[in-house]
Design a protein around this motif. Sequence first.
Motif: not given
Length: 132
Positions: A1-8
């Motif tokens: 999973m993309d880190a930005t998407i996971r963080e959001q």
Amino acid sequence: MDATIREQGYVYFVSESRDLLEMIEEELFLLREDPKPARIHSLMRATHTLKGASANVGLGTIQTIAHHMEDVFRTLFDPDATVDVELEALLFESYECLRLALTGEIVGNHDRDEEIIATAVGVFAKIQEQLG
């Protein structure tokens, strides 16, 4: 999973989990006196949402506890299931396990995850014994 998407997703999870935890606590306080199906459904929905959201961001301890709580609430739809004082206490113990796991995640302290899971396993075993 993309880190930005996971963080959001994680930020949303933390925000939502606090509200869901509060809802679970409120419904548990009312459950023994008024175990209507709508209340049980509300408890199931909240734990189901926590289960799915925690799975989406990779939080296994929370996912596991929420999953078992959801299963317990599902059994309360059985007309023969009775929420007595003992079961109520066990339900609050399971809630406390969930609360501790969520709090640990929010503050970044996972030192007690194994202890929390071990406690939850014992609590769910007692609940299963009581509900049959």
